[in-house]
Motif scaffolding. Structure first.
Motif, PDB file in Angstrom:
ATOM      1  N   TYR A 138      12.446  15.592   7.018  1.00  0.00           N
ATOM      2  CA  TYR A 138      11.666  14.650   6.207  1.00  0.00           C
ATOM      3  C   TYR A 138      10.411  15.304   5.653  1.00  0.00           C
ATOM      4  O   TYR A 138       9.820  14.847   4.683  1.00  0.00           O
ATOM      5  CB  TYR A 138      11.302  13.421   7.061  1.00  0.00           C
ATOM      6  N   ARG A 176      13.110  16.213  -1.301  1.00  0.00           N
ATOM      7  CA  ARG A 176      13.620  14.869  -0.980  1.00  0.00           C
ATOM      8  C   ARG A 176      14.167  14.128  -2.197  1.00  0.00           C
ATOM      9  O   ARG A 176      13.745  14.332  -3.316  1.00  0.00           O
ATOM     10  CB  ARG A 176      12.532  14.047  -0.275  1.00  0.00           C
ATOM     11  N   ARG A 235      15.532  10.002   6.665  1.00  0.00           N
ATOM     12  CA  ARG A 235      14.180  10.537   6.475  1.00  0.00           C
ATOM     13  C   ARG A 235      13.133   9.428   6.333  1.00  0.00           C
ATOM     14  O   ARG A 235      12.018   9.558   6.820  1.00  0.00           O
ATOM     15  CB  ARG A 235      14.135  11.497   5.277  1.00  0.00           C
ATOM     16  N   CYS A 286      17.249  15.816  10.176  1.00  0.00           N
ATOM     17  CA  CYS A 286      16.237  15.190   9.328  1.00  0.00           C
ATOM     18  C   CYS A 286      14.892  15.109  10.037  1.00  0.00           C
ATOM     19  O   CYS A 286      13.937  14.542   9.512  1.00  0.00           O
ATOM     20  CB  CYS A 286      16.686  13.791   8.916  1.00  0.00           C
TER      21      CYS A 286
END
Ligand code: UDP
Length: 805
Positions: free
Chosen positions: A524, A530, A648, A676
């Motif tokens: 994350y 992302r 995430r 993650c």
């Protein structure tokens, strides 16, 4: 009090200790054993033995005393017991892979050791006495074919077959010069579509090869490391060498050196290093037959779960590794991987009706779909091997099967083409149902176990190597036998008795754990990578107050961390269990919200009995514990990219992933969540217990102790509140664990090394392998073909086989 294990030493057998154990409390034991035989013939499990003992010995102190002694230890390691008065036969498993069988006479408590075969006969007496006593009952003994084969003896070596096999090959090379010649012959046989590799006929003996290698090694020493192979190719050719040693002087020199070491004084490390560079794998065929095998919109469809993810990711990783190896060996051939599956005319919006489809994120790999039926009905014959050979312009170099159906086909094809065979079966059916072997007749109309177990035996015995994700898959845990272990001995009364099915100490077993697609499942914290475009949709998915087809329930306090779970909505996955733990634990409820992704909400829409039940249970739990406001239940999700962003986003909330399954073979979601950077709590029943080091890279929870588990989760969040650094510590611990052990790169490397080592081992062990294959063919022709006739050809109305991933 002394712990039971300190009373009985490992070296002592049950046969030695049991008489003494019974003598220690003869009075109670006599009563106990009479109670056991009172009901006549039957199977008893540990809990039956315990419960009935408790009714006989009412005094709690006496009970405790008994259980602390020898008898307690013996009972606790008993897997099952067959009662045929006056005898009770015990199958005792003191450690993974180790079994002992004894019978106790309930009249005089005398104890006698028995063989596995005799134990199976006791089981058979319970259901089919005439067959049990028939001297001509069919008996299967694969072990009889393994007389010359080495087996390992240390439990810690189980699953480490490549290592053991290369040691064994080394010792053979050392002791027998004929084996060294086999190595030369093996190298001579290498080719790519007829083009010779490594050496040609000029180097057809050990001495010629060794002499040429020494010359080559010396000449390479004077070249700069990065000199391309082409610049000395001609000279090499004159000495009898062909392409395939390496792309640069440095790499060629290393490869030559490894082989020189092996020829001078073989050691397993040089051998493994050398064989892993031998270019013998270019074309690979994978079989994955059941379910909807496709690249989009398939997850959650019947029989379609983690397996599809696993196989596709495996292809991507394997192609990447093959490309790298081929290049490093100085070759420019294209590798090809084909995944063979069924073509489904009724594709339900997927691409499963297309005969061929390129695999995403690969250059040369395809899904090939074989028609099982056409508009005119069922297709009885279709030659997949001809199709494969046509597409690959030659035979495959490695065939890998997945699950019972895929493994059977893979083994038939590998045998036909003489290809090295690997099999994978993350969930064999046999261990899923209690006493599924002896009750086969009763269960056969529904599950076709006789066919299934027969196919499994054929595949695992044909395989040159077997890939598993965990140790547990092979040899289980202290309490529970592994799924392969449960095929060591078993019986299908009336059909055949297996006295030796497979040995978990066989060096064909190898653990290679899968990873998760790291282009999708990444931490994350990697903000720039992302998938921000999904964030509004995820925000809606988690937090909007509306209830619709995709989500019900809502989260009142958006600031609380979220505990998250995602799985198929079946009983074993235990999503309803997690919901109940959450409902019951007020402390946990005050600390976090619960979000689950599972199934869907209308029981009427489900075709699966178990799923219907779970749906209803979820609704009633939400009602009972008044969970609305604290729970979000989201329907099954099929977009893995979006799912990764969901993990995430949960990490952003400083939440955690919970995998509460009653049993989990491996648990891909655990790997995904950890990738993650999401702290993970996972079941200690099955594979996740090997993935997570408790308290370091996540936490283990016991699904059988709900409140203990929910308190463990609550403790974590309490601690995080007091020390925010704690959350990061566990998150990072999880990532570290993944990078060290659970990536697809590590996996692909291991599997290709298996392909290298076992291909050579197969040559060394040719005669015995052939003998065994003849036995397998007989088994296939005499048993399997008959059994398969009893299975009705599936029509669309027939429920598919029990789901597996
Ligand atoms: N999965 C999914 N949507 C769902 C449930 C699961 O995409 O609604 C995916 C999940 O991300 C994982 C796989 O399906 O990749 C499940 O694998 P796992 O090993 O956890 O369980 P299986 O279903 O294979 O028993």
């Amino acid at each position: 009090a002394a712990s039971p294990s300190s009373v009985m030493k490992r070296s002592e057998s049950v046969l030695e200790t049991m008489p003494e154990a019974l003598r220690q409390s003869r009075y109670h034991m006599k009563k106990c054993f009479l109670k056991y035989v009172e009901k006549g013939k039957r199977m008893m499990k540990l809990h039956h033995l315990m419960e009935e003992m408790e009714t006989v010995i009412e005094d709690r102190d006496e009970q405790a005393q008994l259980l602390e002694g020898l008898l307690g230890f013996i009972l606790c390691t008993t897997q099952d017991a067959a009662v045929v008065p006056p005898y009770i036969a015990f199958a005792v498993r003191p450690n993974p892979g180790f079994w002992e069988f004894v019978k106790v006479n309930s009249n005089d408590l005398s104890v006698e050791g028995i063989t596995a075969k005799e134990y199976l006969k006791f089981k058979e007496m319970i259901v089919d006495e005439a067959w049990a006593n028939d001297e001509n009952a069919s008996e299967i003994d694969f072990g009889a074919m393994d007389f010359k084969l080495p087996t390992m003896s240390l439990p810690s070596s189980i699953g480490n077959g490549v290592n053991f096999t290369s040691k064994f090959i080394t010792s053979k090379l050392y002791a027998e010069s004929s084996c060294q010649q086999l190595l030369v012959d093996y190298l001579l046989s290498l080719n790519h579509q007829g083009e010779k590799l490594m050496i040609n006929d000029r180097l057809n003996t050990i001495s010629k090869l060794q002499a040429a290698l020494i010359v080559a090694h010396a000449s390479l020493s004077s070249l700069p490391n990065d000199t391309p192979y082409q610049s000395f190719e001609l000279r090499f050719k004159e000495w009898g060498f062909e392409k395939g040693w390496g792309n640069t002087a440095e790499r060629v020199r290393e490869t030559v050196r490894f082989l020189l070491e092996v020829l001078q004084a073989p050691d397993p490390i040089s051998l493994e290093a050398f064989l892993s560079r031998v270019p013998n794998i270019f074309n690979v065929v994978l079989f994955s037959i059941h379910g909807y095998f496709g690249q989009s919109n398939v997850l959650g469809l019947p029989d379609t779960g983690g397996q599809v993810v696993y196989v596709l990711d495996q292809v991507v990783a394997m192609e990447e590794e093959l490309l790298l190896r081929i290049k490093q060996q100085g070759l420019s051939f294209k590798p090809q991987i084909l995944v063979v599956t069924r073509l489904l005319p009724d594709a339900k919006g997927t691409k499963c009706n297309e005969a061929m489809e390129p695999v995403l994120n690969t250059k040369h790999s395809h899904i090939v779909r074989v028609p099982f039926r056409t508009e005119k009905g069922v297709l009885r014959k279709w030659d997949a091997s001809a199709k494969i050979i046509e597409m690959m312009e030659g035979k495959p170099d490695l065939i890998i099967g997945n699950y019972t159906d895929g493994n059977l086909v893979a083994s038939l094809m590998a045998n036909k083409l003489g290809t090295t065979l690997g099999t994978i079966a993350h969930a064999l059916e046999k261990t899923k149902y209690e006493d599924s072997d002896m009750k086969w007749k009763q269960l056969d109309p529904k599950y076709h176990f006789s066919c299934q177990f027969t196919a499994d035996m054929i595949a695992m015995n044909s395989a040159d190597f077997i890939i598993t994700s965990t140790f547990q898959e092979i040899a289980g845990s202290k309490e529970r036998p592994g799924q392969y272990e449960s095929h060591e001995t078993f019986t299908l009364p009336g059909l055949y008795r297996v006295v030796s099915g497979i040995n978990v100490f066989d060096p064909k077993f190898n653990i290679a754990s899968p990873g998760a697609d790291q282009t999708v499942y990444f931490p994350y914290t990697e903000t720039s990578k992302r998938f921000a475009k999904f964030q509004p949709a995820i925000e809606e998915l988690l937090f909007s107050k509306v209830e619709n087809d995709e989500h019900i329930g809502y989260l009142e306090d958006k600031n609380k961390p979220i505990i998250f779970s995602m799985a198929r909505l079946d009983m074993v996955k235990n999503i309803s269990g997690l919901t109940e733990w959450f409902g019951e634990n007020t402390r946990l409820r005050s600390l976090v919200n619960l979000v689950v992704v599972a199934g869907f909400f209308d029981p009427l829409k489900s075709k699966d009995r178990e799923e219907k039940k779970e749906i209803k249970k979820m609704h009633s739990l939400i009602e009972k514990y008044q969970l609305k406001g604290q729970i979000r239940w989201i329907a099954a999700q099929t977009d893995k990219t979006r799912n990764s962003e969901l993990y995430r986003c949960i990490a952003d909330s400083k939440g955690a992933f919970v995998q509460p399954a009653l049993y989990e073979a491996f648990g891909l979601t655990v790997i995904e969540a950890m990738n993650c950077g999401l702290p993970t709590f996972a079941t200690n029943q099955g594979g996740p217990a090997e993935i997570i080091v408790d308290g370091v890279s996540g936490f283990q929870i016991d699904p059988n102790y709900g409140s203990e588990s929910s308190n463990k989760i609550a403790d974590f969040f309490q601690k995080c509140k007091e020390d925010p650094g704690y959350w990061n510590k566990i998150s990072e611990g999880g990532l570290k664990r993944i990078y060290e052990c659970y990536t697809w790169k590590i996996y692909a490397n291991k599997v290709l090394n298996m392909g290298n080592i076992y291909a050579f081992w197969k040559q060394l062990n040719k005669e015995q392998k052939e003998a065994k294959q003849r036995y397998i063919e007989l088994f296939y022709n005499l048993h399997y073909k008959n059994l398969v006739r009893t299975v009705p050809i599936a029509s669309d109305e027939v429920k598919p086989a029990p789901a597996s991933r």
